[in-house]
Design a protein around this motif. Structure first.
Motif, PDB file in Angstrom:
ATOM      1  N   LYS A   1     -16.677   0.400 -15.222  1.00 21.38           N
ATOM      2  CA  LYS A   1     -15.476   1.126 -14.784  1.00 21.38           C
ATOM      3  C   LYS A   1     -15.418   1.243 -13.264  1.00 21.38           C
ATOM      4  CE  LYS A   1     -15.555   3.901 -19.016  1.00 21.38           C
ATOM      5  NZ  LYS A   1     -15.841   5.243 -19.611  1.00 21.38           N
ATOM      6  N   ILE A   2     -16.542   1.629 -12.678  1.00 21.11           N
ATOM      7  CA  ILE A   2     -16.586   1.808 -11.222  1.00 21.11           C
ATOM      8  C   ILE A   2     -16.335   0.481 -10.513  1.00 21.11           C
ATOM      9  CG2 ILE A   2     -18.103   2.375  -9.276  1.00 21.11           C
ATOM     10  CD1 ILE A   2     -19.477   4.429 -11.125  1.00 21.11           C
ATOM     11  N   LEU A   3     -16.964  -0.579 -10.989  1.00 22.63           N
ATOM     12  CA  LEU A   3     -16.840  -1.880 -10.333  1.00 22.63           C
ATOM     13  C   LEU A   3     -15.435  -2.460 -10.482  1.00 22.63           C
ATOM     14  CD1 LEU A   3     -20.319  -3.400 -11.213  1.00 22.63           C
ATOM     15  CD2 LEU A   3     -19.449  -2.957  -8.914  1.00 22.63           C
ATOM     16  N   LEU A   4     -14.815  -2.285 -11.614  1.00 22.89           N
ATOM     17  CA  LEU A   4     -13.440  -2.752 -11.782  1.00 22.89           C
ATOM     18  C   LEU A   4     -12.502  -2.032 -10.824  1.00 22.89           C
ATOM     19  CD1 LEU A   4     -13.241  -3.172 -15.644  1.00 22.89           C
ATOM     20  CD2 LEU A   4     -12.812  -4.963 -13.954  1.00 22.89           C
ATOM     21  N   LEU A   5     -12.685  -0.729 -10.657  1.00 20.97           N
ATOM     22  CA  LEU A   5     -11.873   0.022  -9.690  1.00 20.97           C
ATOM     23  C   LEU A   5     -12.129  -0.478  -8.273  1.00 20.97           C
ATOM     24  CD1 LEU A   5     -12.185   3.644 -11.149  1.00 20.97           C
ATOM     25  CD2 LEU A   5     -10.179   2.146 -11.216  1.00 20.97           C
ATOM     26  N   HIS A   6     -13.373  -0.834  -7.980  1.00 19.30           N
ATOM     27  CA  HIS A   6     -13.688  -1.392  -6.659  1.00 19.30           C
ATOM     28  C   HIS A   6     -12.965  -2.722  -6.451  1.00 19.30           C
ATOM     29  CE1 HIS A   6     -16.565   1.769  -6.184  1.00 19.30           C
ATOM     30  NE2 HIS A   6     -17.129   1.234  -5.110  1.00 19.30           N
ATOM     31  N   GLY A   7     -12.944  -3.563  -7.469  1.00 21.90           N
ATOM     32  CA  GLY A   7     -12.243  -4.831  -7.351  1.00 21.90           C
ATOM     33  C   GLY A   7     -10.755  -4.656  -7.168  1.00 21.90           C
ATOM     34  N   ILE A   8     -10.161  -3.755  -7.925  1.00 26.39           N
ATOM     35  CA  ILE A   8      -8.728  -3.480  -7.823  1.00 26.39           C
ATOM     36  C   ILE A   8      -8.372  -2.982  -6.432  1.00 26.39           C
ATOM     37  CG2 ILE A   8      -6.927  -1.884  -8.644  1.00 26.39           C
ATOM     38  CD1 ILE A   8      -8.352  -2.155 -11.448  1.00 26.39           C
ATOM     39  N   PHE A   9      -9.188  -2.094  -5.889  1.00 24.24           N
ATOM     40  CA  PHE A   9      -8.943  -1.580  -4.538  1.00 24.24           C
ATOM     41  C   PHE A   9      -9.144  -2.669  -3.495  1.00 24.24           C
ATOM     42  CE2 PHE A   9     -10.377   0.121  -0.519  1.00 24.24           C
ATOM     43  CZ  PHE A   9      -9.473   1.143  -0.256  1.00 24.24           C
ATOM     44  N   LEU A  10     -10.249  -3.374  -3.582  1.00 24.85           N
ATOM     45  CA  LEU A  10     -10.585  -4.346  -2.554  1.00 24.85           C
ATOM     46  C   LEU A  10      -9.569  -5.480  -2.506  1.00 24.85           C
ATOM     47  CD1 LEU A  10     -12.556  -5.265  -0.397  1.00 24.85           C
ATOM     48  CD2 LEU A  10     -13.943  -6.338  -2.176  1.00 24.85           C
ATOM     49  N   TRP A  11      -9.114  -5.947  -3.662  1.00 28.20           N
ATOM     50  CA  TRP A  11      -8.145  -7.040  -3.693  1.00 28.20           C
ATOM     51  C   TRP A  11      -6.858  -6.661  -2.951  1.00 28.20           C
ATOM     52  CZ3 TRP A  11      -7.497 -11.798  -3.567  1.00 28.20           C
ATOM     53  CH2 TRP A  11      -6.306 -12.418  -3.939  1.00 28.20           C
ATOM     54  N   ARG A  12      -6.536  -5.395  -2.934  1.00 23.56           N
ATOM     55  CA  ARG A  12      -5.317  -4.924  -2.268  1.00 23.56           C
ATOM     56  C   ARG A  12      -5.557  -4.515  -0.819  1.00 23.56           C
ATOM     57  NH1 ARG A  12      -5.277  -4.732  -7.412  1.00 23.56           N
ATOM     58  NH2 ARG A  12      -3.338  -4.858  -8.624  1.00 23.56           N
TER      59      ARG A  12
ATOM     60  N   LEU B   1       0.822  -1.207   0.000  1.00 25.04           N
ATOM     61  CA  LEU B   1       0.000   0.000   0.000  1.00 25.04           C
ATOM     62  C   LEU B   1       0.857   1.258   0.000  1.00 25.04           C
ATOM     63  CD1 LEU B   1      -2.888  -1.026   2.424  1.00 25.04           C
ATOM     64  CD2 LEU B   1      -3.073  -0.610  -0.027  1.00 25.04           C
ATOM     65  N   LYS B   2       1.948   1.215   0.734  1.00 27.76           N
ATOM     66  CA  LYS B   2       2.860   2.366   0.746  1.00 27.76           C
ATOM     67  C   LYS B   2       3.496   2.562  -0.626  1.00 27.76           C
ATOM     68  CE  LYS B   2       3.946   2.439   5.693  1.00 27.76           C
ATOM     69  NZ  LYS B   2       3.397   3.794   5.910  1.00 27.76           N
ATOM     70  N   MET B   3       3.820   1.454  -1.296  1.00 31.16           N
ATOM     71  CA  MET B   3       4.390   1.545  -2.644  1.00 31.16           C
ATOM     72  C   MET B   3       3.376   2.110  -3.632  1.00 31.16           C
ATOM     73  SD  MET B   3       6.589  -1.974  -3.026  1.00 31.16           S
ATOM     74  CE  MET B   3       6.766  -1.667  -4.783  1.00 31.16           C
ATOM     75  N   TYR B   4       2.103   1.704  -3.465  1.00 30.85           N
ATOM     76  CA  TYR B   4       1.073   2.209  -4.369  1.00 30.85           C
ATOM     77  C   TYR B   4       0.943   3.729  -4.278  1.00 30.85           C
ATOM     78  CZ  TYR B   4      -0.430  -2.676  -4.794  1.00 30.85           C
ATOM     79  OH  TYR B   4      -0.484  -4.021  -5.029  1.00 30.85           O
ATOM     80  N   VAL B   5       1.070   4.235  -3.079  1.00 33.65           N
ATOM     81  CA  VAL B   5       0.991   5.684  -2.895  1.00 33.65           C
ATOM     82  C   VAL B   5       2.215   6.351  -3.520  1.00 33.65           C
ATOM     83  CG1 VAL B   5       0.961   7.560  -1.206  1.00 33.65           C
ATOM     84  CG2 VAL B   5      -0.421   5.514  -0.824  1.00 33.65           C
ATOM     85  N   LYS B   6       3.379   5.789  -3.236  1.00 38.21           N
ATOM     86  CA  LYS B   6       4.635   6.373  -3.719  1.00 38.21           C
ATOM     87  C   LYS B   6       4.707   6.390  -5.248  1.00 38.21           C
ATOM     88  CE  LYS B   6       9.629   6.133  -2.969  1.00 38.21           C
ATOM     89  NZ  LYS B   6      10.738   5.417  -2.270  1.00 38.21           N
ATOM     90  N   THR B   7       4.229   5.329  -5.873  1.00 32.88           N
ATOM     91  CA  THR B   7       4.300   5.222  -7.332  1.00 32.88           C
ATOM     92  C   THR B   7       3.069   5.785  -8.038  1.00 32.88           C
ATOM     93  OG1 THR B   7       3.327   2.993  -7.277  1.00 32.88           O
ATOM     94  CG2 THR B   7       5.746   3.160  -7.177  1.00 32.88           C
ATOM     95  N   LYS B   8       2.135   6.349  -7.232  1.00 32.22           N
ATOM     96  CA  LYS B   8       0.875   6.898  -7.767  1.00 32.22           C
ATOM     97  C   LYS B   8       0.068   5.842  -8.537  1.00 32.22           C
ATOM     98  CE  LYS B   8       2.510  11.681  -8.008  1.00 32.22           C
ATOM     99  NZ  LYS B   8       1.758  12.084  -6.811  1.00 32.22           N
ATOM    100  N   PHE B   9       0.110   4.640  -8.015  1.00 31.33           N
ATOM    101  CA  PHE B   9      -0.615   3.531  -8.647  1.00 31.33           C
ATOM    102  C   PHE B   9      -2.099   3.841  -8.779  1.00 31.33           C
ATOM    103  CE2 PHE B   9      -3.359  -0.164  -7.885  1.00 31.33           C
ATOM    104  CZ  PHE B   9      -3.030  -0.971  -8.966  1.00 31.33           C
ATOM    105  N   TRP B  10      -2.704   4.368  -7.709  1.00 33.88           N
ATOM    106  CA  TRP B  10      -4.154   4.607  -7.717  1.00 33.88           C
ATOM    107  C   TRP B  10      -4.546   5.603  -8.800  1.00 33.88           C
ATOM    108  CZ3 TRP B  10      -5.939   0.765  -5.244  1.00 33.88           C
ATOM    109  CH2 TRP B  10      -5.359   0.298  -4.066  1.00 33.88           C
ATOM    110  N   GLN B  11      -3.749   6.652  -8.943  1.00 34.04           N
ATOM    111  CA  GLN B  11      -4.070   7.658  -9.955  1.00 34.04           C
ATOM    112  C   GLN B  11      -3.872   7.111 -11.368  1.00 34.04           C
ATOM    113  OE1 GLN B  11      -2.265   8.064  -7.212  1.00 34.04           O
ATOM    114  NE2 GLN B  11      -2.437  10.126  -6.337  1.00 34.04           N
ATOM    115  N   LYS B  12      -2.870   6.229 -11.537  1.00 35.36           N
ATOM    116  CA  LYS B  12      -2.547   5.708 -12.867  1.00 35.36           C
ATOM    117  C   LYS B  12      -3.525   4.627 -13.329  1.00 35.36           C
ATOM    118  CE  LYS B  12       2.430   6.607 -12.435  1.00 35.36           C
ATOM    119  NZ  LYS B  12       3.768   5.976 -12.285  1.00 35.36           N
TER     120      LYS B  12
END
Length: 646
Positions: A217-228, A24-35
């Protein structure tokens, strides 16, 4: 979960959560969520056809036009009401104007600014305003869109579809993945289950490709977030069950479209059945020992096992039997007025809450179980709900019948720790089990041998409920306490000490619990060791006797000790009860019913006000009777509650 908490867990959990935290810290650092957002947008948009794979939750033969006319009309009226800005949150209707402020507790005019979801802290003491994050969370679960989609199925009005699209688009923009107060794994899970239902409805309607694409789109983002952010720990509860159900539904829909969704699906399939057995006792009671949470978690597993079966996966017979037991428990604790008692915490949560029933009415879930198990004894409602049409189809509902309980009977869930006695008009329940969640008491209360009582379909003695979590921490703790239940307290001590904001120590262990039924009455008795930790160890034994004729209830408390103690017994009444004390008799006027309580002569009686909550975030002032007795050594105390003759 912080580092200190993680390190207190077993090694496999420590490793899992440590790796999760680092990622999770890496995701923030690499801007994973925004990308990831433009990538998902591109993935969905490049497809020539709208992805329309279904979750298998809804039946293939459901037609909205075939449900009965009254339900159709009510659906259309509900949709119009919602589109006019009237949205119910925790069974209270509020007025919203667009654009909706998704991060605000509108009652206190308090806003949570958008930031990384791990940056928020909700447990503030001594607040100037009683703001509570549960309110924006509940609104952002977006269940209010489901009635509008149902109305669109029936009428196909462009305004209905436009409303759904505008709400979804606005929510997506205002809640960037991982960076708003509404991105917490439990919230993501419940919102996912609601949005999957919304999507299934829209897939059966015309001209919905654009909205379905937005939902994809919304549901895929939910899955990506929830899995992590899976909420895995050593003793898992309703949050983890919600995670599994959401991942299963998301995987069912997207596993042939988005490669990672296969991983979500396989993980959910692998863990769901095993987790079910960890969270439910064999007699069907959820291990968190909260009746409202029991309903929510049964919904999760009923949905999951139905989808798994329809996917061709085999569920073990033992699993299905325990699932049926969970539903029988809900039926057996349901009152003659078809509402359930509020024992333990109650955050008024449900993923099947659009059936025009109150949040304490669990009969829609029982109706689904009735069809799932092909057992009419589980359906106690004469109404046919929208959810049963959608999930099982029009043909399955045609011959749906219901049953009612007309005879005097008792139900003892020995492992789960609940006993109910009821007939067609009267009702009694007592908690005779440990505090829940394997002794941690997360959603349990200090309510051992507390009880509820109903005469002639009118509540007499009630559980005060659970008004809030983060809104008022002092009141939250108070409403979990011994004094806020209909039990017995020694020297103003808790029967089990509180631990932090959620826990209760595992010292009030019940023992020698029995329930004996004869033709004339039911006798319930049990002891607990909660007060044996006092300098003068006290053992409390409580015995209830409920007569079949007239439903008269006697409560005898035996206190085994050597020294002097103050004994307090509390009796909480519904808000409509009018109380009058005459010597050692309490007279109760309750709408049309009259009853009285006769108390032993050694006891003083007084009336106090208390806070009563039927739903999360709602409270009224009601009255309770406080019975106080000074004792020395072994003592026996008694009160009798009975209907008063006209």
């Amino acid at each position: 979960m912080n580092i200190k908490t993680i390190l207190s867990k077993p090694l496999p959990v420590v490793w899992y959560r440590f790796v999760q935290l680092v990622k999770l810290k890496m995701y923030v650092k690499t801007k994973f969520w925004q990308k990831i957002v433009p990538k998902i947008h591109q993935e969905v948009s490049k497809s020539k056809e709208t992805w329309k794979a279904k979750s298998l939750l809804f039946a293939t033969d459901f037609k909205a036009s075939e449900i009965h006319q009254a339900l159709q009309q009510q659906t259309i009226l509900d949709a119009e009401h919602i589109m006019n800005g009237n949205i119910s949150v925790f069974d209270v209707e509020y007025r919203f104007t667009q654009p909706i402020s998704w991060h605000t507790d509108w009652r206190a005019d308090y806003e949570w600014k958008n930031k990384y979801f791990k940056s928020y802290s909700f447990y503030e003491k001594n607040k100037a305003k009683e703001f509570d994050v549960k309110f924006p969370w509940e609104l952002s679960r977006l269940s209010f869109l489901i009635p509008v989609a149902r109305a669109y199925q029936l009428e196909e009005k462009a305004t209905q579809l436009a409303y759904i699209q505008s709400i979804l688009a606005d929510w997506k923009v205002k809640n960037p993945i991982g960076f708003s107060v509404n991105w917490y794994p439990m919230e993501v899970s419940v919102r996912t289950i609601n949005l999957i239902q919304l999507r299934e409805i829209l897939l059966e309607a015309a001209n919905t490709d654009e909205v379905v694409n937005l939902l994809n789109k919304i549901l895929l983002l939910h899955g990506i977030f929830l899995w992590r952010n899976v909420e895995y720990t050593d003793v898992r509860g309703n949050h983890y069950s919600a995670n599994l159900t959401a991942l299963l539904l998301l995987g069912s829909v997207f596993k042939d479209f988005y490669s990672e969704a296969k991983t979500w699906y396989n993980y959910a399939v692998k863990h769901t059945e095993k987790e079910f057995h960890l969270q439910f006792i064999k007699d069907g009671v959820n291990f968190e020992k909260s009746i409202p949470y029991h309903r929510l978690v049964v919904e999760f597993y009923l949905i999951s096992f139905l989808v798994m079966q329809r996917a061709g996966l085999k569920i073990k017979e033992n699993t299905l039997q325990i699932l049926k037991n969970t539903c029988e428990f809900t039926r057996d604790v349901t009152k003659p007025d078809q509402l359930t008692p509020i024992i333990g915490d109650n955050d008024s949560a449900s993923v099947l809450q659009n059936d025009q029933v109150s949040l304490n009415d669990h009969t829609n879930m029982l109706q689904l179980a009735s069809v799932f198990f092909q057992d009419k004894r589980l359906n106690i409602s004469k109404e046919k709900y929208h959810s049963v049409y959608e999930i099982f189809g029009t043909e399955a509902v045609k011959n749906l019948s219901s049953t009612s309980q007309d005879t005097f009977a008792s139900y003892h869930y020995k492992d789960g720790g609940f006993i109910t006695v009821k007939d067609a008009q009267n009702y009694f329940i007592t908690d005779v089990g440990e505090v829940g969640m394997k002794g941690r008491g997360g959603h349990g209360h200090n309510d051992l041998f507390s009880f509820e009582l109903m005469f002639d379909k009118e509540n007499i003695i009630v559980d005060p409920g659970c008004y809030t979590y983060t809104g008022d921490l002092a009141l939250k703790t108070k409403m979990k306490s011994t004094a806020y239940h209909n039990g017995l307290q020694v020297d103003d001590e808790e029967m089990a000490p509180m631990v932090g904001n959620w826990g209760i120590s595992d010292v009030a262990q019940p023992f020698e619990v029995s329930c004996e039924a004869s033709e004339e009455k039911v006798v319930i008795s049990g002891k607990h060791a909660g007060y044996q930790r006092l300098e003068d160890a006290v053992t409390h034994k409580r015995r209830f006797e409920i007569d079949k004729s007239g439903f008269k209830m006697s409560c005898i408390d035996e206190i085994d000790c050597e020294s002097s103690h103050k004994i307090t017994r509390n009796l909480h009444f519904n808000e409509k009860a009018v109380l009058e004390i005459k010597e050692n008799v309490i007279f109760i006027k309750n709408n049309k019913a009259s009853s009285k309580i006769t108390v032993d002569n050694a006891t003083t009686v007084r009336i106090e006000n208390y806070t009563l909550s039927y739903n999360y975030g709602s409270k009224v002032t009601a009255q309770k009777v406080v019975l106080e007795t000074e004792i020395t050594g072994k003592s026996s105390l008694q009160f009798i509650i009975e209907k008063e003759n006209d």
